[in-house]
Design an enzyme around this catalytic site. Structure first.
Site, PDB file in Angstrom:
ATOM      1  N   LEU A 349       0.806  -1.219   0.000  1.00  0.00           N
ATOM      2  CA  LEU A 349       0.000   0.000   0.000  1.00  0.00           C
ATOM      3  C   LEU A 349       0.840   1.272   0.000  1.00  0.00           C
ATOM      4  CD1 LEU A 349      -2.757  -1.077   2.563  1.00  0.00           C
ATOM      5  CD2 LEU A 349      -2.975  -0.919   0.087  1.00  0.00           C
ATOM      6  N   ARG A 350       2.161   1.132  -0.111  1.00  0.00           N
ATOM      7  CA  ARG A 350       3.000   2.335  -0.104  1.00  0.00           C
ATOM      8  C   ARG A 350       2.656   3.247  -1.276  1.00  0.00           C
ATOM      9  NH1 ARG A 350       7.615  -0.940   1.590  1.00  0.00           N
ATOM     10  NH2 ARG A 350       8.035  -0.535   3.785  1.00  0.00           N
ATOM     11  N   GLY A 351       2.348   2.668  -2.426  1.00  0.00           N
ATOM     12  CA  GLY A 351       2.005   3.486  -3.586  1.00  0.00           C
ATOM     13  C   GLY A 351       0.793   4.354  -3.342  1.00  0.00           C
TER      14      GLY A 351
END
Length: 411
Positions: A349-351
């Site tokens: 979920l970093r993006g």
């Protein structure tokens, strides 16, 4: 006598400090049950922490003045021609350091290092505790070194000064001890003191850590940087002795793709990815050459000619940082951002998180309190292109893939 970290002392401390101290591990390990030589023979005791490299207030002021006088002139940020993508990524990370840093990849001689070093001039001054080697924030317990935290718990008044944010260059040949810091084992055993020599990560706390040719960095140093960048803390352990200190920094790396690719784990840690190329326009190349020659002839006069633009950009950054918390991003746009990430098969979920943060930072930089679709379109290629899985059969650039999927989802 009660320990500074005893429950009684904790209750006497401010509520904010107590709340913060319970949210992550204490700086010091628990009492070490080991026999330590003393004048009366052997005794059981608790180690105390001593930073052998911590300068006094007078020494710090003297060094700061000497450094300012002897500092070589830095090429001004507004004078850099072209490379708008790289400059935007750097500015957004200055506005919101939680974006997670920038990875700059491009041909040699395209101004990557020059641009990063010119960024320091734009950064605002920060408040630090005098004589502390970790650049401790006197008002935020989460960014305090162990000694400063002890002094706060004991009710001491902290001497405060302001200083420029530091940029630390990480050399490729650096040892792990130079990066993380070292513990004087002999002093620990003979005097019962954790004598800690801070490393580059301590110096980079609340500043910028720049790694040139990051794709050539040794794997074990890469792992150290990953751990510190992810947690915001650096832990040094030697012979059963452990010391932790805050290490929150903007991680900026640069490299030439011809010299090798980065590991996917390292790429994913960088919030944004900027791609720079050689300028092909002849007129623009001539302008760059002439500006550089003018700087080399008379750096002070050259910097003076860009002073107004520099101050205007500094004011813009300061205003954006103060207004960042009030910027709103509609729920519908958040859903579409996550849909783009999901359909591109972006791992984790970093993006999603970085794209949300970068879009808000861009809106704040433009002086708005609401994120637009245009803001997202500007930042999303830089936030996602380095997170896509590599397909050796794919001929299209990963940044173009992100742009195509963005317009497909956002219409």
């Amino acid at each position: 006598m009660a320990s500074p970290f005893s429950p009684a002392s904790a209750r006497a401390a401010s509520p904010a400090l107590v709340a913060a101290s319970t949210s992550r591990p204490l700086f010091l390990t628990a009492a070490i049950s080991a026999r330590i030589p003393s004048r009366r023979g052997f005794r059981r005791g608790r180690f105390t922490v001593c930073n052998v490299a911590a300068p006094s207030a007078t020494e710090q002021d003297t060094k700061a003045k000497a450094a300012k006088e002897s500092q070589r002139p830095v090429y001004p940020f507004p004078a850099i021609v072209g490379q708008d993508e790289m400059k935007l990524c750097l500015l957004l990370n200055v506005i919101d350091p939680k974006i997670g840093g920038v990875m700059i990849m491009g041909d040699r001689g395209t101004g990557k290092s020059t641009t990063v070093r010119s960024l320091v001039d734009l950064l605002p001054d920060i408040s630090v505790v005098v004589g502390d080697p970790f650049n401790s924030d006197p008002y935020d317990p989460e960014v305090m070194g162990p000694e400063v935290r002890n002094r706060v718990l004991n009710g001491d008044t902290l001497p405060v000064t302001t200083t420029k944010i530091t940029m630390v260059d990480l050399p490729l040949g650096a040892t792990e001890d130079r990066v993380c810091g070292t513990i004087d084992i002999e002093k620990a055993l003979t005097e019962g003191v954790k004598a800690f020599e801070p490393g580059l990560l301590a110096k980079a706390n609340r500043g910028i850590l720049y790694v040139d040719e990051v794709n050539l960095l040794d794997d074990h140093l890469v792992d150290v940087l990953l751990d510190s960048a992810a947690s915001g803390w650096n832990t040094v352990e030697r012979e059963g002795i452990s010391i932790s200190h805050p290490a929150r920094f903007i991680l900026i790396g640069s490299g030439n793709p011809e010299e090798g690719e980065l590991r996917p784990q390292l790429l994913d840690r960088f919030g944004m990815h900027a791609q720079v190329g050689t300028v092909r326009d002849a007129e623009l190349r001539v302008k760059i050459v002439e500006e550089r020659a003018r700087f080399d002839r008379d750096p002070k006069s050259f910097r003076q000619s860009y002073l107004d633009e520099q101050e205007k950009l500094q004011d813009q950054i300061t205003s954006a940082r103060s207004n960042l918390g009030s910027v709103q991003l509609d729920h519908e746009l958040r859903v579409k951002i996550s849909k783009v990430c999901a359909e591109l098969n972006v791992d984790g979920l970093r993006g999603d998180i970085v794209t949300n943060r970068a879009a808000k930072a861009l809106a704040a930089l433009k002086g708005r309190d609401t994120v637009t679709v245009e803001d997202i379109a500007t930042v999303i290629p830089n936030c996602l292109r380095h997170r896509l899985r590599k397909d050796p059969l794919e001929s299209i650039d990963s940044g173009l893939l992100v742009v195509e999927k963005f317009y497909e989802v956002f219409g």
